[in-house]
Design a protein around this motif. Sequence first.
Motif, PDB file in Angstrom:
ATOM      1  N   LEU A  36       0.871  -1.307  -0.075  1.00  0.00           N
ATOM      2  CA  LEU A  36       0.037   0.051  -0.163  1.00  0.00           C
ATOM      3  C   LEU A  36       0.822   1.223  -0.012  1.00  0.00           C
ATOM      4  N   MET A  37       2.088   1.341   0.635  1.00  0.00           N
ATOM      5  CA  MET A  37       2.940   2.312   0.521  1.00  0.00           C
ATOM      6  C   MET A  37       3.454   2.397  -0.804  1.00  0.00           C
ATOM      7  N   LEU A  38       3.559   1.615  -1.521  1.00  0.00           N
ATOM      8  CA  LEU A  38       4.310   1.347  -2.839  1.00  0.00           C
ATOM      9  C   LEU A  38       3.133   2.123  -3.864  1.00  0.00           C
ATOM     10  N   GLU A  39       1.941   1.510  -3.693  1.00  0.00           N
ATOM     11  CA  GLU A  39       0.738   1.994  -4.618  1.00  0.00           C
ATOM     12  C   GLU A  39       0.274   3.479  -4.269  1.00  0.00           C
ATOM     13  N   ASP A  46       2.062   8.308   8.003  1.00  0.00           N
ATOM     14  CA  ASP A  46       0.496   8.445   7.636  1.00  0.00           C
ATOM     15  C   ASP A  46      -0.047   7.051   7.418  1.00  0.00           C
ATOM     16  N   MET A  47       0.632   5.989   7.578  1.00  0.00           N
ATOM     17  CA  MET A  47       0.124   4.479   7.287  1.00  0.00           C
ATOM     18  C   MET A  47      -0.356   4.231   8.705  1.00  0.00           C
ATOM     19  N   TRP A  48       0.300   4.309   9.850  1.00  0.00           N
ATOM     20  CA  TRP A  48      -0.010   3.552  10.915  1.00  0.00           C
ATOM     21  C   TRP A  48      -1.601   3.663  11.493  1.00  0.00           C
ATOM     22  N   ASN A  49      -2.259   4.551  11.394  1.00  0.00           N
ATOM     23  CA  ASN A  49      -3.681   4.618  12.059  1.00  0.00           C
ATOM     24  C   ASN A  49      -4.650   4.722  10.711  1.00  0.00           C
ATOM     25  N   LEU A  50      -4.267   4.159   9.703  1.00  0.00           N
ATOM     26  CA  LEU A  50      -5.315   4.163   8.433  1.00  0.00           C
ATOM     27  C   LEU A  50      -6.502   3.406   8.805  1.00  0.00           C
ATOM     28  N   THR A  51      -7.926   3.859   8.570  1.00  0.00           N
ATOM     29  CA  THR A  51      -8.873   2.863   8.611  1.00  0.00           C
ATOM     30  C   THR A  51      -9.827   3.116   7.394  1.00  0.00           C
ATOM     31  N   HIS A 144      10.639   4.908   3.998  1.00  0.00           N
ATOM     32  CA  HIS A 144      10.537   5.965   3.260  1.00  0.00           C
ATOM     33  C   HIS A 144      11.007   5.721   1.820  1.00  0.00           C
ATOM     34  N   THR A 145      11.846   4.606   1.533  1.00  0.00           N
ATOM     35  CA  THR A 145      12.201   4.348   0.366  1.00  0.00           C
ATOM     36  C   THR A 145      10.947   3.899  -0.744  1.00  0.00           C
ATOM     37  N   PHE A 146       9.801   3.588  -0.193  1.00  0.00           N
ATOM     38  CA  PHE A 146       8.589   3.110  -0.799  1.00  0.00           C
ATOM     39  C   PHE A 146       8.160   4.456  -1.241  1.00  0.00           C
ATOM     40  N   ASP A 166       0.988  16.270  -6.449  1.00  0.00           N
ATOM     41  CA  ASP A 166      -0.257  16.340  -5.890  1.00  0.00           C
ATOM     42  C   ASP A 166      -0.566  14.970  -5.338  1.00  0.00           C
ATOM     43  N   LEU A 167      -0.220  13.781  -5.875  1.00  0.00           N
ATOM     44  CA  LEU A 167      -0.594  12.540  -5.354  1.00  0.00           C
ATOM     45  C   LEU A 167       0.328  12.308  -4.231  1.00  0.00           C
ATOM     46  N   MET A 168       1.662  12.935  -3.925  1.00  0.00           N
ATOM     47  CA  MET A 168       2.189  12.652  -2.977  1.00  0.00           C
ATOM     48  C   MET A 168       1.911  13.725  -1.707  1.00  0.00           C
TER      49      MET A 168
END
Length: 192
Positions: A36-39, A46-51, A144-146, A166-168
């Motif tokens: 998901l980080m790569l996609e 920003d990934m830790w608490n995603l719902t 962060h390499t992803f 914009d995507l990032m």
Amino acid sequence: LDTYKTKTPIRYSFKKDEWKQIRRNANPRFVPFFELMLETGLRACDMWNLTKDNFPGGDHILIIQEKTGDKLYVPISKRAQEIVAALPYRLFPWTDRSWTRERDEMYGRVAVSNELRICFAGDRDDGCIKRGKAICRPKGIRLHTFRHTFAMWKLAAGCPLEVIKDLMGHKSVAMAELYASQLPKTALAKWV
């Protein structure tokens, strides 16, 4: 006094075969996190608490970025949508746990960083994960390499810098331009 100008470091990004190696060697618990980080190009913080609430309609991501405090509302790829759909409401519930002696496994944020280093280096048998020690970073590999890889792969596919920005969730194209200097020469051939 003259200001000292530092040279911008070269940001490492995964090659396709390295990503395959990570995916093949990683503990299955961590593969959706890495993918998901790569996609999406999201930062680990920003990934830790995603719902699931962060994906309104299932085809966009909506978050307040930890680093900048800015809102990020952008579309996500079909593959990212599939990953999110296959995960529980809190996408990565294991990120808030730490060491568990009963199972002799490490969970949490440190564990995912260590897992990346271990599966990239192929060095799982040295017992470092059981002792909770960080593995050396081959080629400066980190989570962060992803994010760097996301930008480089989009750039190599011909995505304009303004869109990558914009995507990032970058505020200016200048941040996305940091990746442009690393574009492989083979990717430039299609433009001449």
